[in-house]
Enzyme design. Structure first.
Site, PDB file in Angstrom:
ATOM      1  N   HIS A  28      96.634 -50.937 -72.426  1.00  0.00           N
ATOM      2  CA  HIS A  28      98.061 -51.077 -72.738  1.00  0.00           C
ATOM      3  C   HIS A  28      98.505 -49.969 -73.702  1.00  0.00           C
ATOM      4  CE1 HIS A  28     101.764 -53.304 -74.033  1.00  0.00           C
ATOM      5  NE2 HIS A  28     101.484 -52.729 -75.187  1.00  0.00           N
ATOM      6  N   GLU A  29      97.723 -49.739 -74.743  1.00  0.00           N
ATOM      7  CA  GLU A  29      98.082 -48.714 -75.726  1.00  0.00           C
ATOM      8  C   GLU A  29      97.995 -47.312 -75.120  1.00  0.00           C
ATOM      9  OE1 GLU A  29      99.525 -49.665 -78.264  1.00  0.00           O
ATOM     10  OE2 GLU A  29      98.910 -51.764 -78.242  1.00  0.00           O
ATOM     11  N   HIS A  82     101.139 -46.674 -73.312  1.00  0.00           N
ATOM     12  CA  HIS A  82     102.216 -46.186 -74.177  1.00  0.00           C
ATOM     13  C   HIS A  82     102.130 -44.668 -74.340  1.00  0.00           C
ATOM     14  CE1 HIS A  82     104.351 -49.706 -75.466  1.00  0.00           C
ATOM     15  NE2 HIS A  82     103.303 -50.292 -76.011  1.00  0.00           N
ATOM     16  N   GLU A 114     107.449 -52.174 -73.430  1.00  0.00           N
ATOM     17  CA  GLU A 114     106.291 -53.061 -73.434  1.00  0.00           C
ATOM     18  C   GLU A 114     105.940 -53.513 -72.017  1.00  0.00           C
ATOM     19  OE1 GLU A 114     104.205 -53.704 -75.904  1.00  0.00           O
ATOM     20  OE2 GLU A 114     105.438 -52.247 -76.996  1.00  0.00           O
TER      21      GLU A 114
END
Length: 296
Positions: free
Chosen positions: A147-148, A151, A224
């Site tokens: 997930h990071e 980003h 997100e």
């Protein structure tokens, strides 16, 4: 609510400092030299310089600031099996996402959280809390790291800075127009800037900054969902959903991150109603539902 107050206070402080700089340079006085009909084009350019300058300055120091405000310790050389596994995991995810290996760190918090920051996707930092490493399964931690990395690969930090720069620019611009109008039309100030101008534009910046923050928070929530999708692509939808569900279970544990870093973390807290307009993250149940709809 405290996160909202601190976020708004930070944004307002930036605008007020920018206004002070403009005043010290004598810019506001030159704009008012001809009364109400001041140079709007020049005003907009100056506001853009200050608005974008502050936003991108924050972006360029984001890694330095994140390390110091969270106490993140960078893993230069793995000392434990857990650290080696984390380095190898992030390296594999970064390669799959097509970005350079970011710095990897661990910050001393028992709350389950992680964040990513950096001025570009090939010079980033990803960090995870000690508590998450200790309590989450390897698949769940890998999904959080994916997930990071999402980003970073999506360029979210740069895009967020651009949006904040636009917001800062127009808040400053319209606040000064309002202040000048009140000063010249209602208080009939003929030369320079009267007290009504300064009071009016400060009040206008407070109100406009409050409303404009809704736009920034909306984008933060949107990114997100995109990072969740990227995480699902890298680590698998099942693992990404499992990680979010684990965050739901641990939602009662306080999120021990500085408010300035909340927008960069994976766990932004859970709130609904009007306060939801100021959340950096969507509710976890909404994020899980979005992943379930995309399938495996």
């Amino acid at each position: 609510m405290m996160r909202i107050v601190l976020f708004l206070a930070t944004n307002i402080a930036i605008l007020l400092v920018a206004g002070l700089v403009l005043n010290m340079l004598g810019f506001d006085g030159r704009m008012a030299a001809n009364g109400v009909d001041f140079n709007l084009s020049a005003l907009l350019v100056w506001c853009a310089v200050i608005g974008f300058g502050g936003s991108f300055f924050s972006l360029f120091i984001s890694k330095w600031l994140a390390k110091r405000t969270t106490g993140t310790v960078i893993i230069d050389r793995a000392q434990t099996r857990s650290e080696q596994w984390l380095l190898d995991t992030v390296a594999g995810l970064a390669q799959e996402a097509g970005i350079k290996m970011p710095e990897v760190g661990i910050f001393p918090s028992q709350a389950a959280n992680a964040f990513a920051t950096g001025w570009n996707k090939n010079d980033a930092l990803v960090a995870v809390s000690q508590g998450m490493l200790e309590r989450f399964s390897p698949d769940e931690v890998r999904a959080v790291m994916a997930h990071e990395i999402g980003h970073v690969a999506n360029g979210d930090m740069v895009t967020l800075s651009l949006i904040q720069g636009v917001v800062n620019t127009f808040v400053m611009f319209f606040a000064r127009i309002f202040g000048n109008y009140v000063d010249k039309v209602f208080f009939k100030t003929e030369q320079g800037m009267g007290p009504a101008y300064y009071v009016s534009y400060i009040v206008a910046e407070l109100v406009l900054g409050f409303l404009a923050s809704i736009i920034v928070m909306w984008f933060s929530r949107l990114r997100e969902y995109r990072a969740d999708e990227a995480g699902a692509n890298l680590a698998g939808t099942t693992a990404m959903i499992a990680a979010l569900r684990r965050l739901q279970v641990e939602s009662g544990i306080p999120v021990e991150m500085p408010d300035s870093m909340t927008a960069f973390g994976i766990n932004g807290g859970l709130k609904n109603g009007l306060a939801g307009l100021f959340l950096t993250h969507p509710p976890l149940e909404d994020r899980i539902a979005a992943l379930q709809q995309r399938g495996h």
